[in-house]
Each structure stands twice: as C-alpha cells, then as structure tokens.
Scaffold this motif. Structure first.
Motif, short mmCIF file in Angstrom:
data_model
loop_
_atom_site.label_atom_id
_atom_site.label_comp_id
_atom_site.label_asym_id
_atom_site.label_seq_id
_atom_site.Cartn_x
_atom_site.Cartn_y
_atom_site.Cartn_z
N LYS A 62 91.94 -62.15 4.33
CA LYS A 62 91.66 -63.51 3.87
C LYS A 62 90.17 -63.67 3.53
CE LYS A 62 91.14 -65.72 8.44
NZ LYS A 62 90.93 -64.50 9.23
N ASP A 63 89.32 -62.81 4.11
CA ASP A 63 87.87 -62.89 3.86
C ASP A 63 87.34 -61.73 3.01
OD1 ASP A 63 87.62 -65.17 5.46
OD2 ASP A 63 87.43 -63.96 7.28
N VAL A 64 88.06 -60.63 3.01
CA VAL A 64 87.55 -59.39 2.42
C VAL A 64 88.62 -58.78 1.51
CG1 VAL A 64 86.93 -57.01 3.05
CG2 VAL A 64 86.03 -58.90 4.40
N SER A 65 88.22 -58.29 0.34
CA SER A 65 89.17 -57.60 -0.54
C SER A 65 89.31 -56.15 -0.08
CB SER A 65 88.67 -57.60 -1.99
OG SER A 65 88.42 -58.91 -2.41
N VAL A 66 90.54 -55.68 0.00
CA VAL A 66 90.77 -54.31 0.43
C VAL A 66 91.37 -53.49 -0.71
CG1 VAL A 66 91.91 -52.80 2.12
CG2 VAL A 66 91.08 -55.06 2.83
N TYR A 67 90.81 -52.30 -0.92
CA TYR A 67 91.26 -51.37 -1.96
C TYR A 67 91.58 -50.03 -1.31
CZ TYR A 67 88.79 -54.76 -4.94
OH TYR A 67 88.36 -55.90 -5.55
N VAL A 68 92.41 -49.25 -2.00
CA VAL A 68 92.69 -47.89 -1.53
C VAL A 68 92.60 -46.94 -2.72
CG1 VAL A 68 95.22 -48.14 -1.77
CG2 VAL A 68 94.28 -46.41 -0.20
N LEU A 69 92.08 -45.74 -2.46
CA LEU A 69 91.94 -44.74 -3.52
C LEU A 69 93.29 -44.05 -3.72
CD1 LEU A 69 89.68 -43.64 -5.40
CD2 LEU A 69 89.22 -41.90 -3.67
N GLY A 70 93.92 -44.31 -4.88
CA GLY A 70 95.27 -43.82 -5.18
C GLY A 70 95.45 -42.32 -5.01
N PRO A 71 94.54 -41.50 -5.56
CA PRO A 71 94.71 -40.05 -5.43
C PRO A 71 94.79 -39.58 -3.97
CG PRO A 71 93.02 -40.56 -7.06
CD PRO A 71 93.39 -41.85 -6.42
N LEU B 61 95.98 -41.38 -1.46
CA LEU B 61 97.29 -41.83 -0.96
C LEU B 61 98.37 -40.84 -1.42
CD1 LEU B 61 97.83 -44.45 0.60
CD2 LEU B 61 98.37 -45.57 -1.55
N ALA B 62 98.34 -40.51 -2.71
CA ALA B 62 99.33 -39.60 -3.30
C ALA B 62 99.26 -38.22 -2.64
CB ALA B 62 99.11 -39.50 -4.80
N ALA B 63 98.03 -37.74 -2.41
CA ALA B 63 97.86 -36.40 -1.83
C ALA B 63 98.53 -36.31 -0.46
CB ALA B 63 96.37 -36.08 -1.69
N ARG B 64 98.58 -37.44 0.23
CA ARG B 64 99.15 -37.45 1.58
C ARG B 64 100.63 -37.86 1.59
NH1 ARG B 64 94.03 -37.80 1.21
NH2 ARG B 64 92.61 -36.97 2.81
N GLY B 65 101.20 -37.91 0.39
CA GLY B 65 102.63 -38.17 0.28
C GLY B 65 103.03 -39.60 0.57
N MET B 66 102.05 -40.51 0.52
CA MET B 66 102.34 -41.91 0.82
C MET B 66 102.48 -42.71 -0.47
SD MET B 66 102.54 -42.24 4.09
CE MET B 66 103.11 -40.57 4.40
N SER B 67 103.61 -43.37 -0.62
CA SER B 67 103.90 -44.12 -1.83
C SER B 67 103.14 -45.45 -1.85
CB SER B 67 105.40 -44.39 -1.92
OG SER B 67 105.65 -45.47 -2.79
N ILE C 103 100.21 -52.21 2.40
CA ILE C 103 100.15 -53.62 2.76
C ILE C 103 100.02 -54.49 1.50
CG2 ILE C 103 98.72 -55.35 3.98
CD1 ILE C 103 97.87 -52.91 5.84
N ASP C 104 100.78 -55.55 1.43
CA ASP C 104 100.73 -56.48 0.29
C ASP C 104 99.31 -56.98 0.06
OD1 ASP C 104 103.28 -56.45 -0.56
OD2 ASP C 104 103.93 -58.26 0.52
N GLY C 105 98.86 -56.91 -1.17
CA GLY C 105 97.54 -57.45 -1.49
C GLY C 105 96.45 -56.38 -1.57
N ILE C 106 96.72 -55.19 -1.04
CA ILE C 106 95.75 -54.09 -1.19
C ILE C 106 95.87 -53.54 -2.61
CG2 ILE C 106 95.11 -51.75 -0.48
CD1 ILE C 106 95.75 -52.40 2.34
N GLN C 107 94.72 -53.41 -3.27
CA GLN C 107 94.74 -52.93 -4.66
C GLN C 107 94.45 -51.43 -4.71
OE1 GLN C 107 92.42 -55.84 -7.19
NE2 GLN C 107 92.21 -56.81 -5.18
N VAL C 108 95.21 -50.73 -5.55
CA VAL C 108 95.03 -49.29 -5.70
C VAL C 108 94.07 -49.02 -6.86
CG1 VAL C 108 96.20 -47.08 -6.11
CG2 VAL C 108 97.40 -48.93 -4.88
N VAL C 109 93.06 -48.16 -6.60
CA VAL C 109 92.12 -47.79 -7.66
C VAL C 109 92.04 -46.27 -7.78
CG1 VAL C 109 90.68 -49.86 -7.42
CG2 VAL C 109 90.11 -47.81 -6.08
#
Lengths: 102, 130, 134
Positions: free
Chosen positions: A55-64, A66-72, A77-83
């Motif tokens: 609610k206070d902070v934007s959260v992002y995750v590095l797509g490559p 995530l993919a490398a670790r087999g996680m779709s 979590i809803d609202g986390i943006q993939v970059v």
C-alpha cells in the motif's frame, strides 16, 4: 528523494527482505532479483508481509530470475509487476538512489 | 544517466556478477553510460584471465573483458582485496617477487578511492553482492 | 570534488565473513575523500561494534579498535537500529563507547552512536546520495 531497493536473497534464507520492508519509506520501490525473486510468490509464509507493504511501496520482480527458478508469473502476489533487465535499468533511472539488501 | 557499479562476489558461486553484467548491457542498450565497475571482496576473482569454465558454460571474465573493450568501460579491481586473493598485474607481481601475473584484459588494479570517486561522479551507484 | 552523502550499511556479524572488515576499509577512504559519511548497523551488523571482542582463539586480527578511531577521521554518525539491537537481547551498554571530539565545543567528547528506531533510520536513508551495502 525516492529510492529503489533491490533484494537478492530468499526470505526463507535471510532477513534481507524483512529488513528492507521495515526500512523502506513510503513512495519507494522494491525490486526482487536473483533468489530474492522467490519473495514475490503468493501463498508462502512471507506473502502477507510483502502484500502488507504494497500500500506504501511498489514491488517489482525480475522476470528472468523467476523463470530460471521454475516459478510462473501466474503465481506471484497480485499487484507485483514483472520487469526484465531493461525494466530494471529504467527503475534505477526513475529513482534518485539505489539501495541493495544483500 | 551515468552509472557506477560495485561487484562484491566472484564468478560462478554467486549470481551477483552475472546480474551486474546483464544490468550493464541493458543500461548500455538504453543509451546510458557505465562510468566504472569496481570489483571488491571476492569480486576481484572476476578479473583473472586463468578462468577456464567448461565449454557449455558462460565465460564471465571474457564477457566483462569484451564489454569493457566494446564500450570503453573502466573495470577496476581493488588492490587490497586483490592482494589478499592473488590477483596480480605485471607490476604488482614483480613488486611482490611473484613468478607471473594473471589479470585479464580490460581490467586494471587500483585503490578504493576509485570506488568513492565513482560514487561521487556517477548519477547512480549500484551494488551487486551477497 | 563534490561532497555527497555516503551511507555504509552493515548487516553482517564480524569474522564469519570479511564484509565488516573490508567495509571499514572503504569507510576510511570515504572520509579521506572528505565525503559526508554515515554508517548504519542493522541486523547482525550490530555485532560489529560489540564490546569485548577477543579473536586470539580464532587466529584472526581483531579489527574492532578501528571503530574507535573513526571519530579522528570526522566520522561521527554511526546509526544503530534499536529494533535490531533489542531483537538480539542487547543494549547500548553491550556496544563499544564510540566518541568523537567536537573542536567547536572545547574538544568535548560526544557519542558517535545514535540509537534510532526503524522509522527514524528510514528517514536518514531517504536523505542519502550514495548507499553502499556490505
């Protein structure tokens, strides 16, 4: 000032993510990279902590990472943006400083 | 936008050096400048040319050397950290009475002042480590 | 050369890894470049400035006296996160008494350690130009 925080450790391994969340100010952003990407997953023991800060902070995750670790991307979590790496670069340019949580 | 990068881990054990490489390439693609990459702690191990990974694996040292040559990036290895871990250029090897050097092309050995200077001059300082 | 606010973040205990020692080496260079240097001790980083470190038994150099010299290099802002200290069952009395001499105040000795809450430390972080994490 606005800060981009990067976290590269799994929340199951170290307190990097919880420390980052405790010390990130409103309006900052957090980017989860390397093993830190695992902190983006929904339905884990740490998901509520991450969802709580969004609610206070934007959260992002590095797509490559995530993919490398087999996680779709469907299971984060809803609202986390993939970059990708160019998105990572743009995030650093958009914020005034970068702070690494190792 | 001008970047200064610190890499605190060696190749292969940690992902830090890989991530830093990907970041630098993406920043260059975006038209930004990488002013300096400073290798500290075990990160100095990225700068030995005696790295010989299996052929089906990436060669991280060569990737850094290639990037430095193509984009005139200043790759600096911390001298104090390097001496502790056996990374030497020709001058330093001679000074220490050692029988050879191992520094990779595009890297140079210098002091911690280069890291601070990078932080002062660059618009953004990033740390990749463990 | 310009002056920037440099923050050095320490989150690891000493001796188990080299990060604390090599961080301290950068801090001293930052001071030599006349930058506005601060340190933060978070998580296990608070053990770096614990009192009574004795390394004879592990054969490593005890570098904790170097923290006492920071005041001489005009490094006078050592932030310790209260929550981290409390989580480890420690108080200020368990830390080295680090001080600096204020030449504008008849060389009075003043404490360098600033015990701050997470919220206060977040504000300090928000004001930095360059953040180096170890």
């Amino acid at each position: 000032m606005s800060t981009l925080h990067t976290v590269n450790k799994s929340p199951f391994e170290r307190d990097s993510l919880s420390s980052c969340i405790r010390l990130a100010a409103k309006g900052h952003s957090i980017l989860l990279i390397e093993d830190g990407a695992l902190g983006a997953m929904a339905g884990t023991d740490h998901s509520d902590m991450v969802a709580g800060v969004m609610k206070d902070v934007s959260v992002y995750v590095l797509g490559p990472d995530l993919a490398a670790r087999g996680m779709s991307e469907d299971r984060i979590i809803d609202g986390i943006q993939v970059v990708d790496y160019s998105g990572f670069v743009e995030l650093t340019a958009k914020h005034d400083t970068c702070q690494s949580w190792l | 936008m001008k970047y200064s990068i610190m890499v605190n881990e060696g190749p292969y054990t940690h992902q830090a050096s890989d991530t830093a490489l990907h970041f630098c390439k993406a920043a260059l693609d975006a038209g930004y400048e990488i002013f300096r990459v400073f290798f500290y702690h075990d990160g100095v191990n990225n700068g030995t040319r005696y790295t010989v990974p299996p052929q089906d694996d990436r060669n991280i040292q060569k990737e850094w050397s290639k990037l430095a040559e193509a984009h005139e990036i200043d790759l600096v290895i911390c001298i104090a950290a390097a001496q502790r871990r056996g990374i030497m250029d020709a001058d330093e090897a001679k000074r220490q009475g050692l029988d050879g050097d191992n520094i990779a092309p595009g890297f140079r050995i210098s002091g911690l002042g280069q890291l601070i200077e990078g932080g002062i001059i660059a618009d953004r300082q990033l740390v990749f480590g463990d | 050369m310009a002056t920037k606010k440099f923050m050095f973040i320490n989150r690891k205990a000493p001796y188990g890894t080299v990060y604390a020692l090599e961080s301290l080496e950068v801090v001293l260079i930052g001071a030599a470049f006349e930058q506005d240097v601060s340190l933060a001790f978070i998580g296990d980083g608070v053990y770096q400035i614990a009192k009574g470190q004795s390394t004879d038994g592990i054969g490593m150099k005890n570098f904790s006296p170097t923290y006492k010299a920071l005041g001489d290099y005009e490094i006078t802002k050592l932030y310790v996160e209260k929550e981290s200290l409390e989580a480890r069952g420690l108080t200020l009395d368990d830390l080295m008494p680090l001080v600096w001499e204020d030449e504008d105040d008849d060389y009075a000795e003043k404490p360098s350690i600033r015990l701050v809450s997470s919220a206060e430390l977040a504000e300090v972080f928000d004001d930095q130009d360059v953040v180096l994490s170890f």
